[in-house]
Scaffold this motif. Structure first.
Motif, PDB file in Angstrom:
ATOM      1  N   GLU A 103       0.834  -1.205   0.000  1.00  0.00           N
ATOM      2  CA  GLU A 103       0.000   0.000   0.000  1.00  0.00           C
ATOM      3  C   GLU A 103       0.870   1.256   0.000  1.00  0.00           C
ATOM      4  N   ALA A 104       1.921   1.267   0.807  1.00  0.00           N
ATOM      5  CA  ALA A 104       2.816   2.424   0.885  1.00  0.00           C
ATOM      6  C   ALA A 104       3.558   2.639  -0.431  1.00  0.00           C
ATOM      7  N   ALA A 105       3.863   1.557  -1.134  1.00  0.00           N
ATOM      8  CA  ALA A 105       4.649   1.640  -2.368  1.00  0.00           C
ATOM      9  C   ALA A 105       3.971   2.471  -3.450  1.00  0.00           C
ATOM     10  N   THR A 106       2.660   2.628  -3.357  1.00  0.00           N
ATOM     11  CA  THR A 106       1.966   3.448  -4.356  1.00  0.00           C
ATOM     12  C   THR A 106       2.420   4.905  -4.285  1.00  0.00           C
ATOM     13  N   ASP A 107       3.008   5.318  -3.157  1.00  0.00           N
ATOM     14  CA  ASP A 107       3.482   6.695  -2.985  1.00  0.00           C
ATOM     15  C   ASP A 107       4.993   6.831  -3.193  1.00  0.00           C
ATOM     16  N   PHE A 108       5.697   5.742  -3.449  1.00  0.00           N
ATOM     17  CA  PHE A 108       7.153   5.788  -3.605  1.00  0.00           C
ATOM     18  C   PHE A 108       7.531   6.311  -4.988  1.00  0.00           C
TER      19      PHE A 108
END
Length: 113
Positions: free
Chosen positions: A78-83
């Motif tokens: 989920e966090a990787a979508t903002d990386f």
């Protein structure tokens, strides 16, 4: 033996991540699973992702999650979508279908007695 065209192109290979922008602890905190945060358990996951021309990640797969059962793999995806990550390079050329290894760590403080 001669290398396969896939190996020469880098397709299917896992490259180290070259961050265009390092994710902040604040960003990771938004995705930190509630149970380990409450219990003070730190952990993380290793993802394998494709890098889009926009430097965003797509098609991330969880390769490893530690400790298991706390939801760190799902939270990392989920966090990787903002990386933001630079595309993988091989011989000075962008590897269009190469994947990058994305380590994600969630740090939680132990609860106070």
């Amino acid at each position: 033996p001669t290398p396969s065209p896939m190996a020469e192109s880098g397709e299917g290979r896992l490259f180290p991540a070259s961050w265009a922008e390092m994710p902040s602890q604040r960003l990771l905190g938004k995705h930190n699973p509630p149970r380990p945060r409450y219990e003070g358990v730190s952990g993380g996951a290793l993802l394998a992702c494709h890098v889009l021309p926009s430097r965003r990640l797509a098609d991330c797969e969880v390769l490893r999650e530690t400790p298991e059962g706390y939801g760190f793999g799902k939270a990392a995806r989920e966090a990787a979508t903002d990386f933001r990550v630079n595309p993988p390079m091989l011989g000075g050329q962008v590897v269009a279908r190469g994947r990058v290894a994305i380590p994600v760590a969630f740090r939680n403080r132990e609860p106070r007695p």
